[in-house]
Design a protein around this motif. Sequence first.
Motif, PDB file in Angstrom:
ATOM      1  N   UNK A  42      18.920 -17.487  40.579  1.00 14.40           N
ATOM      2  CA  UNK A  42      19.160 -17.864  39.192  1.00 14.40           C
ATOM      3  C   UNK A  42      18.790 -19.329  39.015  1.00 14.40           C
ATOM      4  N   UNK A  43      18.769 -19.772  37.773  1.00 17.87           N
ATOM      5  CA  UNK A  43      18.406 -21.155  37.480  1.00 17.87           C
ATOM      6  C   UNK A  43      19.446 -21.762  36.541  1.00 17.87           C
ATOM      7  N   UNK A  44      20.140 -22.770  37.027  1.00 21.47           N
ATOM      8  CA  UNK A  44      21.173 -23.444  36.247  1.00 21.47           C
ATOM      9  C   UNK A  44      20.566 -24.326  35.159  1.00 21.47           C
ATOM     10  N   UNK A  45      21.291 -24.483  34.074  1.00 18.69           N
ATOM     11  CA  UNK A  45      20.997 -25.495  33.064  1.00 18.69           C
ATOM     12  C   UNK A  45      21.868 -26.696  33.372  1.00 18.69           C
ATOM     13  N   UNK A  46      21.289 -27.885  33.356  1.00 19.26           N
ATOM     14  CA  UNK A  46      22.073 -29.106  33.551  1.00 19.26           C
ATOM     15  C   UNK A  46      22.691 -29.497  32.219  1.00 19.26           C
ATOM     16  N   UNK A  47      23.952 -29.837  32.273  1.00 14.77           N
ATOM     17  CA  UNK A  47      24.674 -30.256  31.076  1.00 14.77           C
ATOM     18  C   UNK A  47      25.492 -31.493  31.411  1.00 14.77           C
ATOM     19  N   UNK A  48      26.005 -32.118  30.370  1.00 12.92           N
ATOM     20  CA  UNK A  48      26.891 -33.268  30.569  1.00 12.92           C
ATOM     21  C   UNK A  48      28.035 -33.187  29.583  1.00 12.92           C
ATOM     22  N   UNK A  49      29.233 -33.430  30.101  1.00 15.42           N
ATOM     23  CA  UNK A  49      30.429 -33.359  29.268  1.00 15.42           C
ATOM     24  C   UNK A  49      31.524 -34.201  29.900  1.00 15.42           C
ATOM     25  N   UNK A  50      32.173 -34.991  29.097  1.00 17.46           N
ATOM     26  CA  UNK A  50      33.310 -35.756  29.596  1.00 17.46           C
ATOM     27  C   UNK A  50      34.393 -34.804  30.086  1.00 17.46           C
ATOM     28  N   UNK A  51      34.616 -33.726  29.344  1.00 13.11           N
ATOM     29  CA  UNK A  51      35.637 -32.747  29.711  1.00 13.11           C
ATOM     30  C   UNK A  51      35.374 -32.147  31.092  1.00 13.11           C
ATOM     31  N   UNK A  52      34.105 -31.914  31.431  1.00 14.03           N
ATOM     32  CA  UNK A  52      33.749 -31.333  32.732  1.00 14.03           C
ATOM     33  C   UNK A  52      33.557 -32.401  33.812  1.00 14.03           C
ATOM     34  N   UNK A  53      33.746 -33.655  33.484  1.00  9.78           N
ATOM     35  CA  UNK A  53      33.644 -34.724  34.483  1.00  9.78           C
ATOM     36  C   UNK A  53      32.257 -35.293  34.644  1.00  9.78           C
ATOM     37  N   UNK A  54      31.425 -35.176  33.624  1.00  4.63           N
ATOM     38  CA  UNK A  54      30.064 -35.713  33.692  1.00  4.63           C
ATOM     39  C   UNK A  54      29.051 -34.586  33.801  1.00  4.63           C
ATOM     40  N   UNK A  55      28.071 -34.765  34.694  1.00  2.00           N
ATOM     41  CA  UNK A  55      27.022 -33.762  34.871  1.00  2.00           C
ATOM     42  C   UNK A  55      27.603 -32.530  35.552  1.00  2.00           C
ATOM     43  N   UNK A  56      27.262 -31.370  35.002  1.00  2.00           N
ATOM     44  CA  UNK A  56      27.643 -30.102  35.611  1.00  2.00           C
ATOM     45  C   UNK A  56      26.523 -29.111  35.354  1.00  2.00           C
ATOM     46  N   UNK A  57      26.602 -27.954  35.979  1.00  2.00           N
ATOM     47  CA  UNK A  57      25.541 -26.956  35.863  1.00  2.00           C
ATOM     48  C   UNK A  57      26.130 -25.628  35.420  1.00  2.00           C
ATOM     49  N   UNK A  58      25.363 -24.924  34.572  1.00  2.00           N
ATOM     50  CA  UNK A  58      25.859 -23.682  34.007  1.00  2.00           C
ATOM     51  C   UNK A  58      24.740 -22.644  33.949  1.00  2.00           C
ATOM     52  N   UNK A  59      25.122 -21.404  34.193  1.00  5.49           N
ATOM     53  CA  UNK A  59      24.214 -20.267  34.032  1.00  5.49           C
ATOM     54  C   UNK A  59      24.996 -19.128  33.402  1.00  5.49           C
ATOM     55  N   UNK A  60      24.412 -18.475  32.402  1.00  8.10           N
ATOM     56  CA  UNK A  60      25.066 -17.341  31.766  1.00  8.10           C
ATOM     57  C   UNK A  60      25.602 -17.706  30.399  1.00  8.10           C
ATOM     58  N   UNK A  61      26.344 -16.761  29.813  1.00  8.66           N
ATOM     59  CA  UNK A  61      26.870 -16.963  28.466  1.00  8.66           C
ATOM     60  C   UNK A  61      28.377 -16.707  28.453  1.00  8.66           C
ATOM     61  N   UNK A  62      28.998 -17.077  27.358  1.00  9.56           N
ATOM     62  CA  UNK A  62      30.440 -16.883  27.238  1.00  9.56           C
ATOM     63  C   UNK A  62      30.824 -15.415  27.095  1.00  9.56           C
ATOM     64  N   UNK A  63      29.871 -14.564  26.738  1.00  9.99           N
ATOM     65  CA  UNK A  63      30.145 -13.149  26.522  1.00  9.99           C
ATOM     66  C   UNK A  63      29.894 -12.286  27.758  1.00  9.99           C
TER      67      UNK A  63
END
Length: 105
Positions: free
Chosen positions: A27-48
């Motif tokens: 799989x291939x992660x998307x790089x994201x950034x969020x203060x709530x998640x502690x800065x840079x994090x990676x995500x794959x998939x959807x909320x559903x």
Amino acid sequence: MAAYDLYGVKGLTILEAKLKVEESLKLSFDERESTYQGGVYYRFGSDESEKFLLKGNVDPFDGEAVEQKFSEYPVLLYVDMTVRSEEVRCLLSMEFCLLRHELYE
């Protein structure tokens, strides 16, 4: 029945862990950034549907571990709403340790 699993990894940076998960699970992660998640994090998939979230185990607000029971693991991988929990566990078993496994209908 969907599973919600938490994995921890030691001895790898978050970027190294990202590459291992991508290679192991194809799989291939998307790089994201969020203060709530502690800065840079990676995500794959959807909320559903099945979702993977890879992040550091540090709360950005107090510096404590997000998962206090597993504070010795600096990198965490959340696998949510998966119906292939056993397959994922087998594919990640070399470096990643299954810390929590919860089933929901």
